[in-house]
Design an enzyme around this catalytic site. Structure first.
Site, PDB file in Angstrom:
ATOM      1  N   HIS A 332      -4.034  -1.514   4.285  1.00 25.10           N
ATOM      2  CA  HIS A 332      -3.057  -2.029   5.155  1.00 25.10           C
ATOM      3  C   HIS A 332      -3.786  -3.349   5.612  1.00 25.10           C
ATOM      4  O   HIS A 332      -4.511  -3.148   6.507  1.00 25.10           O
ATOM      5  CB  HIS A 332      -2.589  -0.812   5.974  1.00 25.10           C
ATOM      6  CG  HIS A 332      -1.901   0.125   5.864  1.00 25.10           C
ATOM      7  ND1 HIS A 332      -2.009   1.446   6.136  1.00 25.10           N
ATOM      8  CD2 HIS A 332      -0.938   0.494   4.735  1.00 25.10           C
ATOM      9  CE1 HIS A 332      -1.004   2.262   5.644  1.00 25.10           C
ATOM     10  NE2 HIS A 332      -0.542   1.586   4.835  1.00 25.10           N
ATOM     11  N   GLU A 335      -4.710  -3.697   9.254  1.00 24.10           N
ATOM     12  CA  GLU A 335      -5.898  -2.586   9.851  1.00 24.10           C
ATOM     13  C   GLU A 335      -7.196  -3.124   9.517  1.00 24.10           C
ATOM     14  O   GLU A 335      -7.648  -2.752   8.363  1.00 24.10           O
ATOM     15  CB  GLU A 335      -5.546  -1.269   9.434  1.00 24.10           C
ATOM     16  CG  GLU A 335      -4.162  -0.737   9.783  1.00 24.10           C
ATOM     17  CD  GLU A 335      -3.522   0.474   9.153  1.00 24.10           C
ATOM     18  OE1 GLU A 335      -4.771   1.197   8.557  1.00 24.10           O
ATOM     19  OE2 GLU A 335      -2.478   0.808   9.277  1.00 24.10           O
ATOM     20  N   HIS A 470      -8.979   2.904   7.473  1.00 24.92           N
ATOM     21  CA  HIS A 470      -7.819   2.624   8.273  1.00 24.92           C
ATOM     22  C   HIS A 470      -7.974   2.291   9.584  1.00 24.92           C
ATOM     23  O   HIS A 470      -8.974   2.432  10.016  1.00 24.92           O
ATOM     24  CB  HIS A 470      -6.581   3.750   8.059  1.00 24.92           C
ATOM     25  CG  HIS A 470      -6.301   3.610   6.560  1.00 24.92           C
ATOM     26  ND1 HIS A 470      -4.594   3.363   6.360  1.00 24.92           N
ATOM     27  CD2 HIS A 470      -6.629   4.074   5.432  1.00 24.92           C
ATOM     28  CE1 HIS A 470      -4.444   3.597   5.107  1.00 24.92           C
ATOM     29  NE2 HIS A 470      -5.847   3.941   4.612  1.00 24.92           N
ATOM     30  N   GLU A 562      -9.739   6.959  10.342  1.00 26.42           N
ATOM     31  CA  GLU A 562      -8.728   6.122  11.345  1.00 26.42           C
ATOM     32  C   GLU A 562      -9.579   5.679  12.507  1.00 26.42           C
ATOM     33  O   GLU A 562     -10.208   6.357  13.218  1.00 26.42           O
ATOM     34  CB  GLU A 562      -7.453   6.746  11.758  1.00 26.42           C
ATOM     35  CG  GLU A 562      -6.418   7.333  10.967  1.00 26.42           C
ATOM     36  CD  GLU A 562      -5.494   6.011  10.421  1.00 26.42           C
ATOM     37  OE1 GLU A 562      -5.476   4.969  11.053  1.00 26.42           O
ATOM     38  OE2 GLU A 562      -4.849   6.473   9.531  1.00 26.42           O
TER      39      GLU A 562
END
Length: 728
Positions: A332, A335, A470, A562
């Site tokens: 992404h 990110e 991410h 994350e």
């Protein structure tokens, strides 16, 4: 009037102190702040000093008359400057959670879930409105006296505010205009002025677009209030905010720290666009030519190359028995922390290797490391152009074609599960090396060129372990990412669930933020109750994820990390983010050396056997040997019964022991070819000779994918050439 002069004098003193201290600090920590950023800070601090000085020396009548003449011009100029401009001072940290809940207050709030602690830029609500994790601060009363207040804890040069509406799929709430006030004691408040009139700032016209307002007169204070004046007519007063400001150093304050936001490592802490990323990678390669190599695995839709940094004691070559590791960031594009961490990591490994750091030398010697810092460079460039606070939650997430690459890999989970339900015996269903479906290989399939490039990369290199970086949360997820029967969320473990949980725990437990029991949740999920790790499908189902594809199509185990609540942290936060993740990044790479490894050879010729199947008794997931016959099977400590089989050979069984240290147990196999006499006996008795059709189908589909990719690449190149001609 006397009170105003006292505040002005205090502001002048603080600004002078801030200017001196920031100048000194920039000389000391020139690697954490770029030269242009340093100049911006000096300029804005000088600007504040000049403003306060002119207010103190000008005569009241002259000041009032001049202000009246310039009011309309100032308002027009302010509107131009505050839309599309980029902030000078960094965010104080509402979005990144550097600002605690206790620092936020409000005049009223609609519900607990819409309290002042939820008034943070880009905060995401829970699945339902009106729960305790709603998507903004919303006032409990609809009038122009409502406010959201921040206590910065120490004198701060406030320079601007960024506003968003409420995050909700059910409600339309945002603030259209607002005022700002400042205070040193939260009792006496001074309005932000635009000439002789109180400034009114333009807010939002939708839910998600961040809108920046820079103050005409930066002000030094400890408290700041955002005071909504108008709001969407069909909604109510709701907002999410970030405040921009340069903290004024105060050694006597308990909140002051000379080392705040710094790192002991001399790395390039800033955001790098495509060209700057290439330059940094080239500089690392120049600094460490003996252990690094830069190569590309393909191009993005717009033609940007997908660069990989390889780090090894023998770059460019797979060494027998040496495991292959990869980090992938920027799937992404918005990110961005993973991208910067991988750029930092390649710098760090290079310099520590040259310094003689034995841990790093051992890692480079025993592992072939591949770092892909930007899988979606097109998306990143779009987010980078807007900047860290203005790109919002979604800008740059998708590919240029609007594809979410986190869902763009072949969904092999449901192929396997459907086959298991139809099969008479579960053993007849492949649990590994599952071929991609036929439709996925055509030119008509909606597969991003970036996804195609990564799949091709996975096929070429026998990766053993990987992590997909991410942002937007603080948690580590492990496969499966996709639920069975399309349930929205449900724990859906793999056969290697225990080892995946170990991998996730290794990263989460050594990450300084995740491991902090006092940390605040990012948005609406409390992952601390799960020790900051969770099965991906138990969070939300993701069919076609890279993690699941990696596990079912190749030998590679992959998790998702994350990294931060803030998808696009400000450059000033990058040094501390590196410190938060440095040990996690290194320790996770070292896990590639757990379990067993070895070489599977022909007993007579001693030549390595490719695509031999390695089965672990009790674990319904097999792996395959690489081209040279070497293999790696990640396993937790214990005793294991291992069976190896290859087409045309008799199977063989061995018992192998795995210890607790990160050193793989050597478990080699020598296989004997099946004799012609034995094959004739099998056929004569009506039996079938075992065939490894799975590998053949997988290879055929991969060839088709590569062929269709070449066709699509040629089409795009032709179209790009035509577009250039048209522009000329």
């Amino acid at each position: 009037m006397l009170m105003q002069r006292v505040h002005v004098c205090a502001a002048i003193i603080l600004c002078i102190a801030a200017h001196a201290c920031f100048s000194s600090e920039n000389q000391t920590v020139n690697n954490n702040v770029t030269k242009s950023e340093s100049n911006d800070l000096k300029s804005i601090l000088n600007l504040a000093g000049n403003i306060t000085e002119s207010l103190d020396t000008a005569k009241p009548d002259e000041d009032h008359t001049q202000a009246q003449r310039n009011t309309s011009e100032d308002e027009e100029q302010m509107n131009k400057e505050t839309h599309g401009a980029k902030p000078d001072c960094p965010p104080l940290g509402l979005e990144s959670l550097k600002v605690s809940d206790d620092q936020l207050e409000s005049s009223s709030y609609l519900s607990v879930g819409l309290g002042p602690h939820r008034g943070r830029l880009n905060i995401q609500s829970g699945l339902e409105d009106d729960n305790e994790y709603d998507g903004a601060w919303c006032a409990g009363v609809e009038d122009q006296e409502q406010w959201l207040q921040l206590n910065a804890l120490r004198p701060t040069l406030f320079t601007g505010v960024i506003l968003q509406g409420r995050n909700s799929i059910w409600s339309l709430n945002w603030v259209r205009t607002y005022k700002v006030q400042f205070s040193n004691d939260s009792s006496v408040w001074q309005p932000c002025m635009n000439g002789s009139e109180e400034a009114v700032f333009v807010g939002n016209e939708d839910l998600e677009t961040p809108v920046l307002a820079l103050f005409p007169q930066p002000s030094v204070a400890q408290y700041i209030r955002i005071n909504p004046q108008t709001w969407f007519s069909n909604g109510t007063i709701c907002l999410r905010a970030e405040v921009l400001g340069c903290p004024v150093p105060d050694p006597d304050s308990p909140h002051f720290s000379e080392t705040e936001g710094r790192s002991s490592d001399d790395l390039d802490f800033r955001h790098h666009n495509y060209n700057e990323m290439r330059k940094l990678m080239k500089s690392v390669n120049d600094e460490c030519p003996n252990i690094t190599r830069i190569y590309t695995i393909g191009r993005s839709y717009t033609g940007l190359k997908l660069y990989v940094m390889e780090i090894s004691d023998n770059p460019g070559k797979h060494e027998l028995g040496e495991p292959e590791f990869r980090y992938v960031a920027g799937m992404h594009g918005n990110e961005v922390l993973g991208r910067e961490l991988l750029l930092n990591l390649m710098q760090y490994i290079c310099r520590e290797y040259n310094r003689g750091n034995q841990r790093i030398i051992q890692l480079v010697k025993d592992t072939r490391i591949h770092l892909l810092p930007s899988m979606n460079p097109d998306g990143y460039e779009a987010a980078y152009e807007k900047g860290s606070e203005l790109s919002g939650w979604a800008l740059g997430r998708y590919s240029f074609e609007g594809i979410d690459m986190n869902h763009n890999f072949p969904d092999l989970n449901n192929i396997m599960w459907d086959a298991q339900e139809l099969a008479v015996g579960k053993r007849r269903v492949s649990n590994h090396y599952i071929p991609m479906p036929e439709y996925y290989t055509s030119t008509e399939a909606l597969v991003a060129p970036e996804t195609r490039a990564v799949i091709n990369w996975m096929q070429d290199i026998p990766f053993v372990l990987s992590a997909n970086l991410h942002g937007g949360e603080l948690v580590v997820t492990y496969p499966f990412d996709c639920t069975r029967d399309w349930i929205p969320r449900q724990d859906t473990p793999t056969a290697d669930n225990d080892f995946f949980r170990w991998l996730a725990t290794v990263y989460a437990s050594t990450n300084l933020v995740m491991a902090n029991p006092e940390r605040r949740i990012c948005h609406s999920e409390d992952f601390q109750q799960h020790n900051n790790i969770i099965n991906g499908a138990d969070w939300h189902t993701v069919p076609g994820s890279m993690n699941d594809f990696s596990y079912l199509h190749t030998n590679c185990f992959e998790i998702t990390v994350e990294l931060s609540c803030d998808k696009f942290p400000h450059a000033s936060e990058l040094p501390i983010e590196w410190e938060n993740n440095k040990e996690s990044l290194l320790l996770y790479m070292e896990q590639v050396h757990r379990g067993i490894k070895g070489v599977i050879r022909d007993k007579d010729t001693r030549v390595g056997i490719a695509n031999a199947v390695i089965k672990v008794d009790g674990l319904d997931h097999d792996i395959r040997s690489a081209v040279d016959g070497d293999y790696w099977r990640l396993l937790n400590p214990g005793e294991y019964k291992i069976m190896v089989w290859a087409e045309g050979y008799f199977p063989r069984i061995r018992h192998c022991s795995v210890g607790s240290e990160p050193h793989a147990t050597i478990c080699d196999f020598a296989l004997t070819k099946t004799s012609q006499d034995r094959l004739k006996q099998i056929l004569a008795s009506g039996g079938k000779i075992p065939r490894d059709n799975q590998v053949r189908i997988r290879a055929t589909r991969m060839r088709k994918l590569r062929a269709s990719t070449k066709i699509l690449n040629r089409r795009r190149e032709q179209q790009q050439r035509l577009n250039k001609v048209k522009r000329k």
